[in-house]
Design an enzyme around this catalytic site. Structure first.
Site, PDB file in Angstrom:
ATOM      1  N   ASP A   7       0.822  -1.207   0.000  1.00 16.56           N
ATOM      2  CA  ASP A   7       0.000   0.000   0.000  1.00 16.56           C
ATOM      3  C   ASP A   7       0.854   1.255   0.000  1.00 16.56           C
ATOM      4  O   ASP A   7       2.068   1.212   0.193  1.00 16.56           O
ATOM      5  CB  ASP A   7      -0.928   0.000   1.209  1.00 16.56           C
ATOM      6  CG  ASP A   7      -0.174  -0.065   2.535  1.00 16.56           C
ATOM      7  OD1 ASP A   7       0.848  -0.765   2.592  1.00 16.56           O
ATOM      8  OD2 ASP A   7      -0.614   0.575   3.512  1.00 16.56           O
ATOM      9  N   GLU A  36       0.272  -1.570   5.521  1.00 17.54           N
ATOM     10  CA  GLU A  36       1.328  -1.148   6.434  1.00 17.54           C
ATOM     11  C   GLU A  36       1.085   0.262   6.941  1.00 17.54           C
ATOM     12  O   GLU A  36       1.339   0.570   8.108  1.00 17.54           O
ATOM     13  CB  GLU A  36       2.685  -1.227   5.718  1.00 17.54           C
ATOM     14  CG  GLU A  36       3.890  -0.996   6.606  1.00 17.54           C
ATOM     15  CD  GLU A  36       4.350   0.458   6.679  1.00 17.54           C
ATOM     16  OE1 GLU A  36       5.241   0.756   7.492  1.00 17.54           O
ATOM     17  OE2 GLU A  36       3.806   1.303   5.933  1.00 17.54           O
TER      18      GLU A  36
END
Length: 486
Positions: free
Chosen positions: A77, A143
């Site tokens: 991400d 994350e």
């Protein structure tokens, strides 16, 4: 020249593909599909777990099967921040620009955090000339907003002995430790009241701040738009009866807020005094942040009378608590010179449809007790102000190991290539390494990457020459590990 043509082309060509794939946190389906297709295209074994993490494996170069297995790790991400609030990261690809020796995006975050780490790992997996031991490339999800992938990694997903995290942002530096963190969410319940008819209403807006990473950039002393807004409103509330109709600032817990605004009202007899007060406030801020915030703008405009206002008790409690809440560096490390030990970020202020206003803060520290100390200070303050306060689960720090073998190997690789001994340090930001070490205490870990600047903001950029140095260091490190025996 296109980004895909930059050297090393095997890395930049993949990075260019990644920038075209929407991948906000918690919405990584498209980048996950890309990784699965990549593994299939290159005949590499791949597995996933229940939360969506992906591991792509590659056997050792013949003759090096008994070398320690290495895990290359990055996250799928990216932080989604744009100058244009209408930019849709879920559907619109990032536009990349080559700007001298740097790559940046056109008005948005670049996503080199951690797209370049993912690209480097994939490039390694497709390099048939590279000598290496057994490889596993672990790509985690979410994350940036909770480390969900690292927290919930599936049983048996990784089996390596060494983990190289590819999520660092400074060339010629090796990271062997990171801060732990915890979010603290403070919720105010308010009652709606009628907007006084004899009041003048205006919108005060702070915008175009430098922002940045709430860990890596917190020591720079950049302006927090939420804090500046609360400061101005507090000053007004001391002089005039003030009503609050709307407030909004910041977006992400791990980004220093670049923009904030509020709609407030004062009696019509005081409207010109407010404009005089704003001019003085702007002058003060310009003096205080002269070199730090060259693009910061503070503006005010008249608006129509709103449909309602927040009750006066809650609005004053909100303004006072945001103004007095801690933000920035709390303490410096005594072990590593120049490293922030503990900090806090007053990240966002959001009004919800259920008559609540939610203030989110994020605390970091390399010392667990100090992390909770500053989180509890935030709790104490907002509890006194009448908010309901909840702490998140938090994540652990990564304690440095100065005897790490992989640290020595990666350092030697950089020194052989460039004649420079890289700096050994820790980072005041959250890496997933602390979570991996909790679950796999045998792991020997190091983190390195190319130079990135202003991550988590639309000014994010990546140094092109540093990418080649990073990739060559990674390859030589893997070759050196391949010559070892378990």
């Amino acid at each position: 020249m296109k980004v895909s043509e930059l050297k090393p082309t095997e890395v930049f060509s993949i990075f260019d593909q990644i920038t075209k794939i929407p991948r906000p946190s918690k919405k990584e389906d498209k980048i996950r599909a890309f990784l699965l297709d990549f593994a299939k295209e290159h005949n590499l074994a791949v597995r996933t777990d229940a939360v969506g993490n992906v591991v792509i494996s590659k056997p050792a170069t013949p003759g090096h099967e008994n070398a320690p297995a290495v895990i290359l790790q990055g996250h799928m991400d990216m932080v989604c921040e744009a100058n244009d609030k209408s930019f849709n990261f879920e559907t619109t690809p990032i536009t990349t620009i080559i700007d001298g020796e740097w790559v940046r995006a056109d008005g948005t975050t670049l996503g080199a955090d951690n797209g370049i780490g993912v690209a480097a790992a994939l490039a390694v997996l497709t390099d048939d000339k590279l000598v290496h031991g057994p490889l596993e490339a672990l790509f985690t999800m979410d994350e940036e907003t909770g480390m969900t992938g690292a927290f919930n990694i599936g049983e048996g997903m990784i089996n390596g002995d060494i983990l190289i995290n590819l999520d660092s942002e400074d060339d010629a530096e090796l990271f062997i430790g990171c801060a732990g963190g915890v979010d603290t969410v403070c919720t105010f319940n308010y009652n709606r009241s009628f907007a006084p008819k004899d009041f003048h209403y205006f919108k005060v807006a702070i915008s175009k701040g430098q922002g940045g990473h709430s860990g890596g950039d917190i020591h720079l002393g950049r302006a927090n738009a939420n804090k500046l807004l609360a400061r101005f409103l507090f000053d007004l509330s001391k002089e005039y009866e003030l009503v609050l109709s709307e407030i909004d600032g910041g977006n992400l817990r791990n980004a220093i807020p670049r923009a904030a605004h509020a709609i407030v009202g004062v009696h019509t007899s005081n409207k010109e005094k407010v404009r005089v007060a704003l001019n003085k406030f702007i002058a003060d801020v310009e003096t205080e942040y002269k070199d730090l915030e060259p693009t910061l703008e503070i503006e005010m405009e008249s608006v129509d009378m709103p449909d309602f206002c927040v009750d006066s008790e809650t609005s004053l409690a909100l303004i006072r608590s945001i103004y007095s809440a801690p933000h920035g560096v709390v303490s410096m490390s005594r072990e590593l010179k120049g490293l922030v030990e503990t900090s806090t970020n007053l990240a966002s202020v959001k009004m919800a449809a259920d008559n609540t206003i939610v203030v989110t803060t994020s605390q970091r520290s390399s010392v667990n007790s100090r992390k909770w100390d500053i989180a509890n200070q935030v709790e104490a303050l907002f509890t006194m102000a009448g908010a309901k306060v909840v702490h998140g689960e938090g994540y652990p720090g990564w304690q440095p190991n100065m005897q790490s073998p992989i640290m020595e190997i990666a350092s030697e690789a950089y020194r052989e290539l460039y004649g420079i001994t890289p700096k050994i340090t820790a980072i005041h930001a959250g890496l997933e390494c602390g979570l991996f070490l909790e679950k796999y205490p045998h792991l020997d870990m190091v983190s390195f990457g190319p130079t990135l600047r202003d991550v988590h903001s639309p000014s994010e950029r990546m140094h092109i020459p540093a990418v080649e140095r990073f990739y060559e260091q990674l390859k030589l490190t893997l070759t050196k590990v391949a010559d070892l025996k378990k």
